[in-house]
Scaffold this active site. Structure first.
Site, PDB file in Angstrom:
ATOM      1  CG  ASP A   1      -7.169  -2.515  -2.793  1.00 20.64           C
ATOM      2  OD1 ASP A   1      -7.685  -1.806  -2.249  1.00 20.64           O
ATOM      3  OD2 ASP A   1      -6.070  -2.688  -2.790  1.00 20.64           O
TER       4      ASP A   1
ATOM      5  CG  HIS B   1      -5.997  -2.394   0.660  1.00 20.51           C
ATOM      6  ND1 HIS B   1      -5.115  -1.963  -0.373  1.00 20.51           N
ATOM      7  CD2 HIS B   1      -5.168  -1.607   1.789  1.00 20.51           C
ATOM      8  CE1 HIS B   1      -4.140  -1.170  -0.129  1.00 20.51           C
ATOM      9  NE2 HIS B   1      -4.155  -1.015   1.147  1.00 20.51           N
TER      10      HIS B   1
ATOM     11  CB  SER C   1      -1.018   0.005   1.292  1.00 22.95           C
ATOM     12  OG  SER C   1      -2.160   0.802   1.232  1.00 22.95           O
TER      13      SER C   1
END
Length: 231
Positions: free
Chosen positions: A172, A203, A118
């Site tokens: 996601d 995610h 991320s």
């Protein structure tokens, strides 16, 4: 951001033959990906040092200014958004310091993988691609490269052909798949070697992705094993 970041370190065997610097996501810390190391089931003949740094605590605009561990400030996730250039550059300097420390411990850049999830993946791409010496690889998980107008960014010639593992979830809701695909396409247009993997997941990281990460790490870190710097 000054000085060396605090880190969590795990070694899969004595006398590591390579290092993986793995950056966590927004609001997490260095312990976040620690449990994945044993799940990788790396072969004993490829001992590695995993370094999980803690990002500094800073206010994050996206979360109403609430202080949390973050590699840089985020106003909004997406393309053509305001960028915290100073924060990105400070995190890049921290990654460079960690790479330099590994060199001091006998691991040359060609035996180092810079990885991240991320927001940490954004820093891994931003830092790894600009590192002046060739790295073993760059791993970008559920992320995108948040470049903006006026940002000083250019891929170092030494890392144009550095292998990039790029994994992203098709479901996601935090970093949409389209942002990952956009970054992948841009990197490919720059001549980068991107190994793209999409997974039916949100995610996060899946068991299938861990299996693919294992194979990729063995591939990029087994080559030239034994050619280490003298400590």
């Amino acid at each position: 951001m000054t000085g060396m970041l605090e880190t969590v370190e795990l070694e899969t065997g004595g006398k590591p033959a390579g290092s993986v610097i793995w950056l966590h996501g927004l609001g997490a810390d260095g312990h976040d990906f620690e449990p994945i190391v044993p799940e990788l089931r790396l072969p004993p003949e490829l001992p590695l040092r995993f370094i999980f740094p803690h990002a500094p605590v800073r206010p994050v605009t996206l979360n109403n200014g609430y202080p949390m561990r973050a590699w840089f400030d985020i106003v909004k996730i997406g393309l053509n958004q305001p960028r915290d250039t100073a924060g990105m550059q400070a995190s890049q300097a921290s990654v460079e310091a960690l790479i330099a420390r590994e060199q001091e411990r006998g691991i040359p850049p060609a035996r180092i993988v810079v990885a991240g999830f991320s927001q940490g993946g954004a820093v891994a791409l931003y830092s790894g691609l600009q590192h002046p010496a060739k790295l073993a690889g760059i791993m970008a998980l559920s992320t995108y490269l948040p470049l903006g107008e006026g940002m000083d960014f250019s891929i170092a010639p030494a890392n144009t052909l550095t292998p990039i593992f790029y994994g992203h979830g098709t479901q996601d809701p935090v970093v949409p798949l389209q942002l990952g695909e956009y970054t992948r396409n841009w990197l490919t247009s720059q001549g980068c070697m991107v190994s793209w993997h999409s997974y039916a997941m949100p995610h996060s990281v899946s068991a299938e992705e861990i299996t693919h990460i294992r194979a990729w790490l063995i591939s990029v870190l087994s080559a030239g094993q034994g050619r280490r710097q003298a400590p």
